[in-house]
Write an enzyme that holds these catalytic residues in place. Sequence first.
Site, short mmCIF file in Angstrom:
data_model
loop_
_atom_site.label_atom_id
_atom_site.label_comp_id
_atom_site.label_asym_id
_atom_site.label_seq_id
_atom_site.Cartn_x
_atom_site.Cartn_y
_atom_site.Cartn_z
N ASP A 1 39.21 44.08 44.71
CA ASP A 1 38.47 44.86 45.71
C ASP A 1 36.97 44.86 45.37
OD1 ASP A 1 38.61 46.48 43.49
OD2 ASP A 1 39.19 48.29 44.59
N SER A 2 36.59 44.20 44.25
CA SER A 2 35.17 43.90 44.01
C SER A 2 34.63 43.00 45.12
CB SER A 2 34.97 43.24 42.64
OG SER A 2 35.86 42.14 42.47
N ASP B 1 44.54 43.04 44.94
CA ASP B 1 44.15 44.40 44.56
C ASP B 1 44.44 45.36 45.72
OD1 ASP B 1 43.12 45.68 42.33
OD2 ASP B 1 41.02 45.11 42.70
N LYS C 1 47.86 44.71 42.25
CA LYS C 1 47.25 45.52 41.19
C LYS C 1 46.85 46.86 41.79
CE LYS C 1 43.01 44.67 39.28
NZ LYS C 1 42.37 45.99 39.53
N GLU D 1 45.00 50.89 40.47
CA GLU D 1 44.29 51.62 39.42
C GLU D 1 45.02 52.90 39.04
OE1 GLU D 1 40.17 52.19 40.55
OE2 GLU D 1 39.84 50.03 40.77
N GLU E 1 39.52 48.15 31.38
CA GLU E 1 38.12 47.95 31.78
C GLU E 1 37.20 48.91 31.05
OE1 GLU E 1 37.33 47.50 35.95
OE2 GLU E 1 35.18 47.81 35.70
#
Length: 291
Positions: free
Chosen positions: A71-72, A110, A140, A142, A208
């Site tokens: 999602d970057s 993501d 993925k 978070e 991270e």
Amino acid sequence: MTQLSAAQTPQRTPADGSRALYGGKINRRITVRDITAAKERGEKWPMLTAYDAMTASVFDESGIPVMLVGDSAGNCHLGYETTVPVTLDEMTMLSAAVVRGTSRALIVGDLPFGSYQEGPVQALRSATRLIKEAGVGAVKLEGGERSHEQIRLLVESGIPVMAHIGLTPQSVNSMGYRVQGRGEEAAQQLLRDAKAVQDAGAFAVVLELVPAELAAEVTRTLHIPTVGIGAGPDTDAQVLVWTDMLGLTGGRVPKFVKQYADLRKVMGDAAKAYAEDVVGGTFPQDEHSVH
Ligand SMILES: Nc1nc(=O)c2c([nH]1)NC[C@@H]1CN(c3ccc(C(=O)N[C@@H](CCC(=O)O)C(=O)O)cc3)CN21
Ligand SMILES: CC(C)C(=O)C(=O)O
Ligand SMILES: [Mg+2]
């Protein structure tokens, strides 16, 4: 003494590393089972982000075994300030392009902010779109302890999950972009998060922006691979944002980035050379023309 016949010889990992994720001879789409086997062999592996088919095909041909449609893409591809505004529709479209551009890499999609925080059922609905509409091999999300119910339902439903703990950029509005796990209490929380995602069934976990010593401890403690970004040299794998490591990101990049090329200069110089040719009348020439 009895000799073992070839048929009786136990199967071992070939010593030439032919099953290696990078530089090996896997000529098919890499799976999460290949990733699990790599940790058992003590093999390190590289991951890069990708947001489009052409860039992904370059990395696929270079042997990058795992690509993350991060999602970057929010700040590195779509022009948002952060990853927070990215939608599931956008992630589905970008993930589908990356899958189409590759034939060998495992593609991880993501889950964007807001697509799994409501609970396990929402997470399953969102992950199912990335699996069915984009064709990713894994997703993925978070969060450690706070996301373990989501991870468990996805895994029970047959969707491989990569977890992501430490700095979780979707929470920038509450946590900022600060190093995580500094100090005894925060380190214990990171270890609890790591164990929670492993217990919930995650096949790997991104660490991270955590101190290198703590990332090494998590890597020794877990049986699933750790993927570091700003987490020092002792994780099982590394990941970088592709526009950072190739020098295309405009503005400041995090201190943990190593820049392997200067694409911003290469592309800028090429654009200027083209512009000068057009303005000066030296492009196109006869070889670029039809008669
Ligand atoms: N271009 C880009 N690269 C990334 O690695 C990245 C993104 N975007 N967007 C999503 C997240 C956000 N990330 C970030 C963003 C900022 C810092 C940062 O400012 N770090 C400071 C250190 C802060 C501290 O010491 O506490 C640095 O100077 O690197 C780090 C990771 C990593 N991800
Ligand atoms: C930095 C990586 C781990 C990520 O989540 C992303 O690129 O979105
Ligand atoms: Mg991300």
